[in-house]
Every structure is written in structure tokens, then in C-alpha cells.
Design a protein around this motif. Structure first.
Motif, PDB file in Angstrom:
ATOM      1  N   ASP A 188       0.869  -1.181   0.000  1.00 54.40           N
ATOM      2  CA  ASP A 188       0.000   0.000   0.000  1.00 54.40           C
ATOM      3  C   ASP A 188       0.902   1.226   0.000  1.00 54.40           C
ATOM      4  N   ALA A 189       1.015   1.867  -1.143  1.00 54.57           N
ATOM      5  CA  ALA A 189       1.953   2.976  -1.285  1.00 54.57           C
ATOM      6  C   ALA A 189       1.661   4.118  -0.318  1.00 54.57           C
ATOM      7  N   GLN A 190       0.390   4.477  -0.176  1.00 52.70           N
ATOM      8  CA  GLN A 190       0.047   5.603   0.695  1.00 52.70           C
ATOM      9  C   GLN A 190       0.328   5.276   2.155  1.00 52.70           C
ATOM     10  N   ALA A 191      -0.065   4.084   2.589  1.00 50.79           N
ATOM     11  CA  ALA A 191       0.193   3.698   3.976  1.00 50.79           C
ATOM     12  C   ALA A 191       1.686   3.630   4.249  1.00 50.79           C
ATOM     13  N   PHE A 192       2.440   3.125   3.290  1.00 54.39           N
ATOM     14  CA  PHE A 192       3.888   3.052   3.477  1.00 54.39           C
ATOM     15  C   PHE A 192       4.481   4.450   3.634  1.00 54.39           C
ATOM     16  N   ALA A 193       4.099   5.364   2.737  1.00 51.67           N
ATOM     17  CA  ALA A 193       4.668   6.709   2.759  1.00 51.67           C
ATOM     18  C   ALA A 193       4.369   7.439   4.058  1.00 51.67           C
ATOM     19  N   HIS A 194       3.181   7.207   4.661  1.00 52.70           N
ATOM     20  CA  HIS A 194       2.782   7.973   5.837  1.00 52.70           C
ATOM     21  C   HIS A 194       3.043   7.271   7.168  1.00 52.70           C
ATOM     22  N   LYS A 195       3.160   5.939   7.146  1.00 56.24           N
ATOM     23  CA  LYS A 195       3.256   5.223   8.417  1.00 56.24           C
ATOM     24  C   LYS A 195       4.544   4.401   8.581  1.00 56.24           C
ATOM     25  N   VAL A 196       5.220   4.092   7.471  1.00 54.91           N
ATOM     26  CA  VAL A 196       6.381   3.199   7.541  1.00 54.91           C
ATOM     27  C   VAL A 196       7.681   3.897   7.171  1.00 54.91           C
ATOM     28  N   TRP A 197       7.636   4.734   6.174  1.00 50.62           N
ATOM     29  CA  TRP A 197       8.822   5.358   5.574  1.00 50.62           C
ATOM     30  C   TRP A 197       9.798   5.899   6.619  1.00 50.62           C
ATOM     31  N   ALA A 198      11.041   5.410   6.547  1.00 51.73           N
ATOM     32  CA  ALA A 198      12.152   5.890   7.377  1.00 51.73           C
ATOM     33  C   ALA A 198      11.931   5.674   8.868  1.00 51.73           C
TER      34      ALA A 198
END
Length: 393
Positions: free
Chosen positions: A28-38
């Protein structure tokens, strides 16, 4: 206008769902960008066939044995140490010119038999499936990416516990590998097999060991652009504008004279920083990134020869891994950011280009309600020449 990427995370072409690179790797690109990234380790289970075909064991075999692959595209590691190139390379000639660093398959195989791991570096530069995947990932994340692959013999470990200076996505394409991943919650034991994708943020300590069969996995490295990078880019021209005159003589005895001059310059610098247009600098960063990526033109020669035959019903396909982003440009123009370049056209074409940006497949006839047939042909042929689309049929 703020640049916007028009390659949709999910789009439908002929009722087939096309996953974006980030959707494919994270779920899930959006979930990754907002909750997982870095921030944390992330695991995603997907259909193995979506990733296994990107780089198979047979592909690696062909690269090592049937091409003139050279260092530094290949390196070997054993027990945590990188082996000298001289232990697996040879020289040769091409058109009478000497070549160095050519991989010697027999010597390389002997080292693999002894437990050495093979690292294929910078695959995005010469392996088309990874060129496309990396290009799409860069366009989605806005950060430079690269692709390496690691071939490890059964039971071997290429490197001891270490951490990388960049984020990574890792996926297995042959065999399995057991990963020791150190997090704030302790050590995780992860068995990576085809279909399981792992994301590790920068600095995550890890090590991996192949299991009972030869292991092949791909690592996508994400070389983050940071706030410091962006601020430095904004402020450096202002620092360069500070006068480069000599400090006053004997200031060591009268530091007050130095302090006054420094205060004046810092005040002027602070005023200049306050005058910066942050929105304009942000647009410049985005546009610069999306028009300066290394891109592949695979099939471009064939496309050029096919251009005279492009007609209203000719099917064109969007080149995977290449951005197609619209931004406003000066003098009533619109700029199309195409990955390694940009194209400026009259702003009246924006509605047409917005439709083009929505499509993974396109026929010039699809634009006839917006352009006359001849103009639609001219535009579509230009987009093929610029590498945004390929001629499919």
C-alpha cells in the motif's frame, strides 16, 4: 502550480490492474509513505511471480557467463571481506583496444564453490526489468534509487552484521535466506523466500545467510535526500554572495572589530534567508529531480523506424519507469517532466496532456475530441521521440 505526479498508484488498462512500484513492494503505497517510511522494518507478502521474473538465476548465469560484464558491475565477498578483483577477472581486447576487469567465469565459479557471494552492482543501468522498477520507485519516492543482486551459495553468509547508509527494499528471487534484523524491540529472525518483500530503514543492523540451496535476492537501495540537503541547496548561493574580503588585521587583539563586521554579515544573511521563496524552491527541487534521472530508451531505435507508420489507430504504450508530470511554465506554457528531460509546449495543450498522463495505453484517435487528427498524430509521434511512449502496434 505545485508539481503533481500523474502516474497513478493503481490504474486500469484493458481491465488489468497495474501496480505502482511502491504498491508492489510495500502492499500500500500511501500507507507506506505515511506510516512506515524511514521509521520501521516492514514486511509485505505478494505473489512470487510478480518479482521472481525480474531477475532469475538463469539471468544471472547469462550475465556472468555470456556477456562481457566487468568490474565494478561485479564484486565478490567471502566471510565479510570483499575479494580482490584480480582473483576473478581477466584482460581481453575489443577492436584491438585492451579491456580490463572482465569477469572470468571459471575463476569466479571456483570462488563460489569455496563459499564466496557474488554481488551484481548497479543493475538498474543494464538490466531492463530493474531499470523500469527503479525508475518507477524513484518517481514515486522522489529519492534516487539503485539495484544490486546477491548470489550466495548454500549455507554461506556474504557479510557479517552491518548497517547501510540508505534504506532498502529486499526481495528473494531464488532459494531462501535467513535474516537477522536488529530493531529497538530486539532481534528479528526473518526467513526471506520468493514473494516476501522486506523494507529496512537506514542504519538497521542486519546479516543474512543462505539456507539449503543457492540464494539470489535483489536489494533496492534508496539514497535519501534530506532536509539538510534541501536547506544547503537553498542557502549555498546566499553564502557564496557574502563578500570574500580579508578579516581586519590584528583582530586577535581587538575581537570587537571582528564581531561587528560578522554581525553585519549575519544580519544581511538572515534577511536574505527570510526572503527565500520556500514554495518556489520546493517546486525547483521536484522539477529538477523529475527531469534529471538516468533513463533507459530500450526499443527507442525500433520506435524511430516505426514512426512513419504511426496512424490514428496505432497503439502506443507508456514507457514503464518514466515520469510524466505536468507543471506550469513561464510565458503561457506547460512543462512535461519526462525523467531525463522536460518538454515545453503551449498551455492550451494541458487538457490533452492530462488525458495522456492518465493512460498506460493510447491511440492518437483517443485525442480527436481535443485535437484535430493531424495534430494528435504530431503530438503522439513527438511523445514517442521523447521516449515517453513506445510503438506497440
Amino acid at each position: 502550480m505545485t508539481p503533481r505526479t500523474l502516474t497513478a498508484p493503481t490504474a486500469r488498462t484493458a481491465e488489468v490492474t497495474v501496480l505502482s512500484a511502491l504498491d508492489l513492494l510495500s502492499g500500500d503505497a500511501q500507507a507506506f509513505a505515511h506510516k512506515v517510511w524511514a521509521s520501521r522494518v516492514h514486511l509485505h507478502q505478494t505473489d512470487p511471480e510478480r518479482l521472481v521474473g525480474i531477475l532469475s538465476l538463469d539471468d544471472v548465469d547469462a550475465l556472468l557467463t555470456s556477456t562481457a560484464i566487468r568490474t565494478p558491475a561485479v564484486r565478490l565477498a567471502h566471510n565479510g571481506s570483499v575479494l580482490p578483483e584480480s582473483s576473478y577477472t581477466k584482460g581481453g581486447t575489443l577492436a584491438g583496444k585492451p579491456l580490463t576487469g572482465l569477469v572470468d567465469p571459471r575463476r569466479l565459479f571456483d570462488l563460489v564453490d569455496d563459499g564466496a557471494s557474488v554481488v551484481l552492482q548497479g543493475l538498474q543501468r543494464y538490466w531492463p526489468p530493474l531499470t523500469r522498477l527503479v525508475g518507477e520507485l524513484e518517481a514515486e519516492l522522489g529519492h534516487p534509487c539503485q539495484a544490486n543482486a546477491y548470489l550466495t551459495p548454500p549455507g554461506s553468509q556474504g557479510f557479517a552484521v552491518h548497517s547501510d547508509s540508505h534504506d532498502v527494499f529486499v526481495f528473494q528471487t531464488h532459494g531462501s535466506k535467513r535474516w537477522e534484523v536488529h530493531t529497538d524491540d530486539g532481534v528479528q529472525d526473518i526467513l526471506l523466500e520468493p514473494g516476501l518483500v522486506m523494507y529496512l530503514p537506514t542504519g538497521t543492523p542486519h546479516a543474512a545467510r543462505a539456507q539449503d540451496t543457492v540464494s539470489l535476492h535483489v536489494t533496492l537501495g534508496i539514497n535519501q535526500l534530506t532536509w539538510r540537503h534541501l536547506v544547503r541547496r537553498a542557502v549555498t548561493p546566499l553564502l557564496d554572495a557574502v563578500d570574500d574580503g580579508h578579516l581586519p588585521a590584528a583582530y586577535v587583539d581587538q575581537p570587537g572589530t571582528l564581531g561587528a563586521g560578522l554581525a553585519d554579515r549575519l544580519t544581511a544573511l538572515a534577511a536574505a534567508v527570510r526572503g527565500l521563496d520556500a514554495d518556489a524552491l520546493a517546486r525547483e527541487q521536484a522539477e529538477g529531480f523529475l527531469s534529471s534521472r538516468p533513463m533507459s530508451l530500450a526499443g527507442g531505435l525500433r520506435d524511430r523506424f516505426a514512426l512513419p507508420g504511426v496512424r490514428s489507430e496505432t497503439l502506443l504504450q507508456r514507457r514503464r519507469g518514466r515520469p510524466f508530470t505536468l507543471v506550469d511554465a513561464p510565458e503561457d506554457r506547460v512543462r512535461v517532466l519526462l525523467g531525463d528531460r522536460h518538454l515545453d509546449v503551449p498551455a492550451r495543450l494541458r487538457p490533452t496532456l492530462e488525458r495522456v498522463a492518465e493512460r498506460h495505453e493510447l491511440r492518437p484517435a483517443d485525442l480527436h475530441d481535443l485535437l484535430d487528427p493531424e495534430s494528435a498524430l504530431v503530438l503522439c509521434r513527438r511523445l514517442v521521440l521523447e521516449g515517453a511512449f513506445t510503438v506497440h502496434g
